[in-house]
Enzyme design. Sequence first.
Site, PDB file in Angstrom:
ATOM      1  N   HIS A 105       0.800  -1.227   0.000  1.00 18.77           N
ATOM      2  CA  HIS A 105       0.000   0.000   0.000  1.00 18.77           C
ATOM      3  C   HIS A 105       0.832   1.277   0.000  1.00 18.77           C
ATOM      4  CE1 HIS A 105      -3.432  -2.602   1.854  1.00 18.77           C
ATOM      5  NE2 HIS A 105      -3.344  -2.731   0.549  1.00 18.77           N
ATOM      6  N   THR A 214      -0.832 -10.353  20.698  1.00 15.30           N
ATOM      7  CA  THR A 214      -0.137  -9.316  19.942  1.00 15.30           C
ATOM      8  C   THR A 214       0.950  -9.924  19.055  1.00 15.30           C
ATOM      9  OG1 THR A 214       1.526  -9.011  21.672  1.00 15.30           O
ATOM     10  CG2 THR A 214      -0.491  -7.671  21.817  1.00 15.30           C
TER      11      THR A 214
END
Length: 230
Positions: A105, A214
Site C-alpha cells: 500500500h 499481539t
Amino acid sequence: MKKKLVVLTGAGISAESGIKTFRDADGLWEGHNVLDVATPEGWYKNPALVLDFYNQRRKQLLEVQPNLGHQILAELENDFEVQIITQNVDNLHEKSGSTSVLHLHGELLKVRSTKITNYILDWESDLNFGDLDSIGNQLRPHIVWFGEEVPALEEAISIVENADILIIIGTSLQVYPAASLINFSKPNVPVYYIDPKPATIYDLPNDIKIIATTGSEGMKIVRKDLEKMK
C-alpha cells in the site's frame, strides 16, 4: 538451502510501536474519516487536508521505533529466507533490519508524481503545494489509496505461492485484495495467524495455528515452533 518464510503483516504489528490504526475507531484514522484522507476523491476534494494529514503521519513515524515483533522477524533471516509483504506504509520492518520487504500500500517516507508513473522520491520532511516533479507536476504521498490499483499485487502473489511457511500478523483480513493473498499458499504449507482478535478463515486447506495475541507475544511463540523447521 534455507526455507522460504513469508510473512503478511498488517496494522496490528505497528500498533505496538504507537502507530494508530483506523479500524480500531469505526473508520476514523487519527480523527479523520478515511474517505477524506485515503481516497483519490478525498485528494481531489481537499488536497491541502490530505497533504497535512500525511505530513503529520510522517512526523509521527520518525518518532517511533520497531517493537519486538519486528525485531524477531529480522532475526529470523539468520535461519530462513524471510520475505515480508506488508500492508503498512511505515518503515519499521526495514528499521528493525529486515532486508526483503514488499509494501502493498505504498510508503509514507516516499512521494510520487501525480502524472508520471514510477517517478518516486524518498521524502522525510513535509510535502507541500509547489513541490513538483521534474516537469512541473505536483507530488503526492506515495500511498495506495482505497479505490486505486495495487501495483505490487502480482509480485506478492508469486512470493506467497513459493512459501514454505506462512505467517500472518496483525491484520483483520478485511482489506482486499491483500486479504486474498493467503489463498495462494500451497495446501501443505503451515500457516500461523497472530492477532488479538483473529478473523475467521474459511475454505483454506492448510494447517492453521491461530494465536490470539499481539505480534510480539505471538512471534515469541512462533519462533519456538520455527526452531524445529529450520
